[in-house]
Design a protein around this motif. Sequence first.
Motif, mmCIF file in Angstrom:
data_model
loop_
_atom_site.group_PDB
_atom_site.id
_atom_site.type_symbol
_atom_site.label_atom_id
_atom_site.label_comp_id
_atom_site.label_asym_id
_atom_site.label_seq_id
_atom_site.Cartn_x
_atom_site.Cartn_y
_atom_site.Cartn_z
ATOM 1 N N VAL A 120 0.819 -1.211 0.000
ATOM 2 C CA VAL A 120 0.000 0.000 0.000
ATOM 3 C C VAL A 120 0.853 1.262 0.000
ATOM 4 O O VAL A 120 0.623 2.194 -0.788
ATOM 5 C CB VAL A 120 -0.953 -0.004 1.210
ATOM 6 N N PHE A 121 1.858 1.339 0.864
ATOM 7 C CA PHE A 121 2.714 2.520 0.897
ATOM 8 C C PHE A 121 3.452 2.680 -0.430
ATOM 9 O O PHE A 121 3.510 3.775 -0.999
ATOM 10 C CB PHE A 121 3.710 2.437 2.049
ATOM 11 N N HIS A 126 4.520 5.026 -5.929
ATOM 12 C CA HIS A 126 4.655 4.618 -7.329
ATOM 13 C C HIS A 126 3.754 5.462 -8.229
ATOM 14 O O HIS A 126 4.118 5.797 -9.357
ATOM 15 C CB HIS A 126 4.288 3.148 -7.494
ATOM 16 N N LEU A 127 2.589 5.802 -7.720
ATOM 17 C CA LEU A 127 1.648 6.579 -8.517
ATOM 18 C C LEU A 127 2.074 8.029 -8.688
ATOM 19 O O LEU A 127 1.837 8.633 -9.730
ATOM 20 C CB LEU A 127 0.259 6.540 -7.869
ATOM 21 N N ASP A 149 -7.738 3.809 0.942
ATOM 22 C CA ASP A 149 -8.911 2.932 0.987
ATOM 23 C C ASP A 149 -9.163 2.293 -0.377
ATOM 24 O O ASP A 149 -9.520 1.109 -0.477
ATOM 25 C CB ASP A 149 -10.149 3.716 1.428
ATOM 26 N N TYR A 150 -8.981 3.064 -1.429
ATOM 27 C CA TYR A 150 -9.164 2.565 -2.797
ATOM 28 C C TYR A 150 -8.150 1.470 -3.108
ATOM 29 O O TYR A 150 -8.496 0.426 -3.688
ATOM 30 C CB TYR A 150 -9.016 3.741 -3.760
ATOM 31 N N LEU A 151 -6.900 1.690 -2.721
ATOM 32 C CA LEU A 151 -5.853 0.696 -2.939
ATOM 33 C C LEU A 151 -6.126 -0.567 -2.130
ATOM 34 O O LEU A 151 -5.901 -1.688 -2.603
ATOM 35 C CB LEU A 151 -4.493 1.279 -2.567
ATOM 36 N N VAL A 152 -6.609 -0.406 -0.904
ATOM 37 C CA VAL A 152 -6.942 -1.563 -0.066
ATOM 38 C C VAL A 152 -8.079 -2.362 -0.690
ATOM 39 O O VAL A 152 -8.039 -3.600 -0.731
ATOM 40 C CB VAL A 152 -7.296 -1.115 1.364
ATOM 41 N N ASP A 153 -9.108 -1.674 -1.177
ATOM 42 C CA ASP A 153 -10.230 -2.376 -1.802
ATOM 43 C C ASP A 153 -9.758 -3.206 -2.993
ATOM 44 O O ASP A 153 -10.221 -4.340 -3.198
ATOM 45 C CB ASP A 153 -11.293 -1.379 -2.261
ATOM 46 N N TYR A 154 -8.834 -2.649 -3.775
ATOM 47 C CA TYR A 154 -8.304 -3.406 -4.911
ATOM 48 C C TYR A 154 -7.531 -4.627 -4.426
ATOM 49 O O TYR A 154 -7.700 -5.728 -4.965
ATOM 50 C CB TYR A 154 -7.388 -2.517 -5.767
ATOM 51 N N GLU A 155 -6.706 -4.440 -3.409
ATOM 52 C CA GLU A 155 -5.918 -5.579 -2.931
ATOM 53 C C GLU A 155 -6.818 -6.661 -2.341
ATOM 54 O O GLU A 155 -6.561 -7.857 -2.506
ATOM 55 C CB GLU A 155 -4.869 -5.148 -1.908
ATOM 56 N N PRO A 196 -4.368 0.817 9.823
ATOM 57 C CA PRO A 196 -5.727 0.341 9.532
ATOM 58 C C PRO A 196 -5.820 -0.398 8.203
ATOM 59 O O PRO A 196 -6.555 -1.392 8.087
ATOM 60 C CB PRO A 196 -6.554 1.639 9.500
ATOM 61 N N ALA A 197 -5.054 0.067 7.209
ATOM 62 C CA ALA A 197 -5.075 -0.583 5.895
ATOM 63 C C ALA A 197 -4.594 -2.021 6.004
ATOM 64 O O ALA A 197 -5.224 -2.955 5.470
ATOM 65 C CB ALA A 197 -4.195 0.203 4.915
ATOM 66 N N TYR A 198 -3.494 -2.221 6.701
ATOM 67 C CA TYR A 198 -2.934 -3.571 6.792
ATOM 68 C C TYR A 198 -3.700 -4.464 7.750
ATOM 69 O O TYR A 198 -3.717 -5.693 7.577
ATOM 70 C CB TYR A 198 -1.444 -3.499 7.142
#
Length: 325
Positions: A120-121, A126-127, A149-155, A196-198
């Motif tokens: 995620v980080f 990268h973006l 949150d968007y990146l987490v949803d994709y993962e 929270p993401a992880y």
Amino acid sequence: MLTKRQNLMETIKGGNPDRFVNQYEFMNLIMEAPLGEMAGPGQTIKNGWGITFSWPADQLGGFPVHDDEHKVLKDITDWKNQVKAPAVATSDEAWAAAVAHANAVDRNEEFVTAFVAPGVFEMTHHLMSMEDALMALYEEPEDMHDLIDYLVDYELAYAKELINRIHPDCIFHHDDWGSQRSSFVSPEMFAEFFLPAYKKIYGFYKENGVELIVHHSDSYGVNLVPFMIEMGIDIWQGVMTTNNVPELIEKYGQQMTFMGAIDSGVVDFPGWTPEIVAEYTEKACKECGKLYFIPNLTQGLNFSSFPGVYEETTAVIDRLSKEMF
């Protein structure tokens, strides 16, 4: 003699291993899973996110190109229009090779291990570049929370497919969180944005039958270890000597295992010798001990940058197992 899997579990549970866990031996990495295009040596590619990666032939790895022409995310406040996730592969054809490999693994001997990268980080910088990502955490925290949150949803969408297809026992997840000397963000900021993401990502894996979470960050991370434990990491792979690994094992060993302590930078270079590899491998094994520790190059996969280093390290660890167990 214990199987590789049994010996790993004895090591991380503080039991009675009969030898050192030798680098990546317990992970049968399913590299055929459709994770997305990655650059190889001498290549420049654009992946599904639109990120351009370049790996010059004379360098040890690739990195995104972040000039104005190639940067995907130029304005964090407009991320919803500028960042578009690729589709997760869902066809039987796309997953066939990974499924065949996973089905061929003896799960009593090894862990069927899914490789997941970038984290995620890493995806945030990268973006838009490292500088832009770090500044955005300060200047536009709401948009960064939404992007994360968007990146987490994709993962999580990818994780669901991964679990349904190959039923991994172990996840080997990359996300570099620091340099050799410090973390990239403060513990307070890490707790706000990335913990929270992880917890969502690693919690999902654990809830769906994944036994081990192995997280790669070949960096300084002492100040983040309590968060690593909280998010469910079982093994921190890539732990460098700048972290004082014996001290970490003493303080946190019953909660997490540390895999590394042989800094790739000091052994994995063009002029390496067996004597150099032996010196640093012996130092790691003798200082870190037999429990909650896996001797390993800090490199983030089961090879070395220069031919022979990984294999020589493996041979030294085998010898030390005979001498120390």
